[in-house]
Design a protein around this motif. Structure first.
Motif, short mmCIF file in Angstrom:
data_model
loop_
_atom_site.label_atom_id
_atom_site.label_comp_id
_atom_site.label_asym_id
_atom_site.label_seq_id
_atom_site.Cartn_x
_atom_site.Cartn_y
_atom_site.Cartn_z
N LEU A 75 0.97 -1.06 0.22
CA LEU A 75 0.00 -0.11 -0.22
C LEU A 75 0.89 0.79 0.23
CD1 LEU A 75 -2.62 -0.85 2.42
CD2 LEU A 75 -2.90 -1.41 0.21
N HIS A 76 2.12 0.99 -0.77
CA HIS A 76 3.07 1.92 -0.51
C HIS A 76 3.06 3.27 -1.44
CE1 HIS A 76 4.85 -0.61 -2.32
NE2 HIS A 76 6.08 -0.06 -3.10
N GLY A 77 2.29 2.90 -2.63
CA GLY A 77 2.18 3.32 -3.89
C GLY A 77 2.15 5.19 -3.88
N ASN A 78 0.67 4.95 -3.16
CA ASN A 78 0.04 6.72 -3.45
C ASN A 78 1.24 7.88 -1.73
OD1 ASN A 78 -1.54 6.36 -4.58
ND2 ASN A 78 -2.62 6.22 -2.74
N ILE A 79 2.89 7.30 -1.21
CA ILE A 79 3.52 7.77 -0.19
C ILE A 79 4.58 8.87 -1.22
CG2 ILE A 79 5.20 7.46 1.22
CD1 ILE A 79 3.92 4.94 2.25
N ARG A 80 4.81 8.11 -2.63
CA ARG A 80 4.89 8.70 -3.41
C ARG A 80 4.59 10.85 -3.21
NH1 ARG A 80 6.03 3.67 -6.28
NH2 ARG A 80 7.63 2.94 -5.23
N GLU A 81 3.41 10.72 -3.75
CA GLU A 81 2.88 11.52 -3.45
C GLU A 81 2.89 12.66 -2.73
OE1 GLU A 81 1.74 12.77 -7.01
OE2 GLU A 81 2.59 10.47 -7.57
N LEU A 82 3.26 11.79 -1.55
CA LEU A 82 2.64 13.35 -0.07
C LEU A 82 3.74 14.23 -0.09
CD1 LEU A 82 1.63 12.61 2.45
CD2 LEU A 82 2.99 11.62 3.42
N ALA A 83 3.19 15.07 -0.14
CA ALA A 83 4.44 16.22 0.00
C ALA A 83 4.49 16.76 -1.47
CB ALA A 83 5.12 16.71 1.29
N ASP A 84 4.22 16.35 -2.07
CA ASP A 84 4.44 17.13 -3.59
C ASP A 84 4.70 18.33 -3.91
OD1 ASP A 84 5.43 16.85 -6.38
OD2 ASP A 84 4.16 15.10 -6.73
N PRO A 85 5.83 19.17 -4.17
CA PRO A 85 5.73 19.89 -4.57
C PRO A 85 5.41 20.71 -5.61
CG PRO A 85 8.39 18.82 -4.25
CD PRO A 85 7.56 18.11 -3.78
N ASP A 86 4.73 19.55 -6.16
CA ASP A 86 4.32 19.79 -7.91
C ASP A 86 2.70 19.93 -7.26
OD1 ASP A 86 6.16 20.03 -9.51
OD2 ASP A 86 6.05 18.22 -9.82
N HIS A 87 1.84 19.62 -5.97
CA HIS A 87 0.96 19.65 -5.64
C HIS A 87 1.23 20.35 -4.72
CE1 HIS A 87 -0.65 15.91 -7.39
NE2 HIS A 87 0.91 15.52 -7.43
N ASP A 88 1.90 21.46 -3.90
CA ASP A 88 1.89 22.60 -3.19
C ASP A 88 1.28 23.68 -3.51
OD1 ASP A 88 1.69 24.16 -1.63
OD2 ASP A 88 4.88 24.20 -0.93
N GLU A 89 -0.10 24.68 -3.53
CA GLU A 89 -0.42 25.15 -4.33
C GLU A 89 -0.29 26.75 -3.48
OE1 GLU A 89 -1.26 25.26 -7.41
OE2 GLU A 89 -1.29 22.81 -7.57
N GLU A 90 0.18 26.68 -2.19
CA GLU A 90 0.40 28.04 -1.42
C GLU A 90 1.49 28.14 -1.46
OE1 GLU A 90 0.18 29.08 3.25
OE2 GLU A 90 -0.73 26.92 2.95
N GLY A 91 2.57 27.41 -1.42
CA GLY A 91 4.08 26.89 -1.64
C GLY A 91 4.66 27.74 -3.40
N LYS A 92 3.40 27.33 -3.96
CA LYS A 92 3.84 27.66 -6.18
C LYS A 92 3.72 29.60 -5.44
CE LYS A 92 2.97 23.44 -7.80
NZ LYS A 92 1.76 23.02 -9.25
N ILE A 93 2.11 29.98 -5.12
CA ILE A 93 2.05 31.05 -5.05
C ILE A 93 2.80 31.26 -3.97
CG2 ILE A 93 0.18 33.06 -4.09
CD1 ILE A 93 -2.08 30.24 -5.23
N LEU A 94 3.08 31.65 -3.52
CA LEU A 94 4.40 32.38 -2.42
C LEU A 94 5.35 32.22 -3.11
CD1 LEU A 94 3.78 30.90 1.06
CD2 LEU A 94 3.10 33.09 0.16
#
Length: 103
Positions: A75-94
């Motif tokens: 069940l570890h497959g989705n862990i790679r997506e955890l905290a992915d910078p590409d999904h960090d909308e707030e970080g991208k805006i800043l």
């Protein structure tokens, strides 16, 4: 003597809920596979007591024990997506707001 961090000693309710849910999910997956706690613990190289701590969502249990259990259960497959910078909308805006403006 090891010191327990403040967040481990008294985690915010949201973190406690996440750990409890993760532990329950790991337990459900283990039971569906008809694995004993000892068998799963052996697969990932931890003691049965640490495995019980994982399933109980204990905040002082090492993150590698949680991830190891997920890995052993497949069940570890989705862990790679955890905290992915590409999904960090707030970080991208800043980041965009601080980047220099060009003509």
């Amino acid at each position: 003597m090891s010191r327990v961090s403040k967040i481990s000693k008294s985690p915010p309710a949201a973190i406690e809920e996440i750990l409890n849910r993760l532990g329950r999910n790991i337990r459900t997956a283990r039971l569906r596979r008809r694995l004993s706690m000892e068998e799963l613990a052996e697969r990932i190289g931890i003691s049965r007591y640490v495995m019980a701590d994982v399933e109980n969502g204990k905040p002082t249990t090492a993150v590698v024990a949680y991830i190891g259990a997920l890995w052993a259960l497949g069940l570890h497959g989705n862990i790679r997506e955890l905290a992915d910078p590409d999904h960090d909308e707030e970080g991208k805006i800043l980041e965009r707001s601080r980047s220099p403006r060009t003509a």
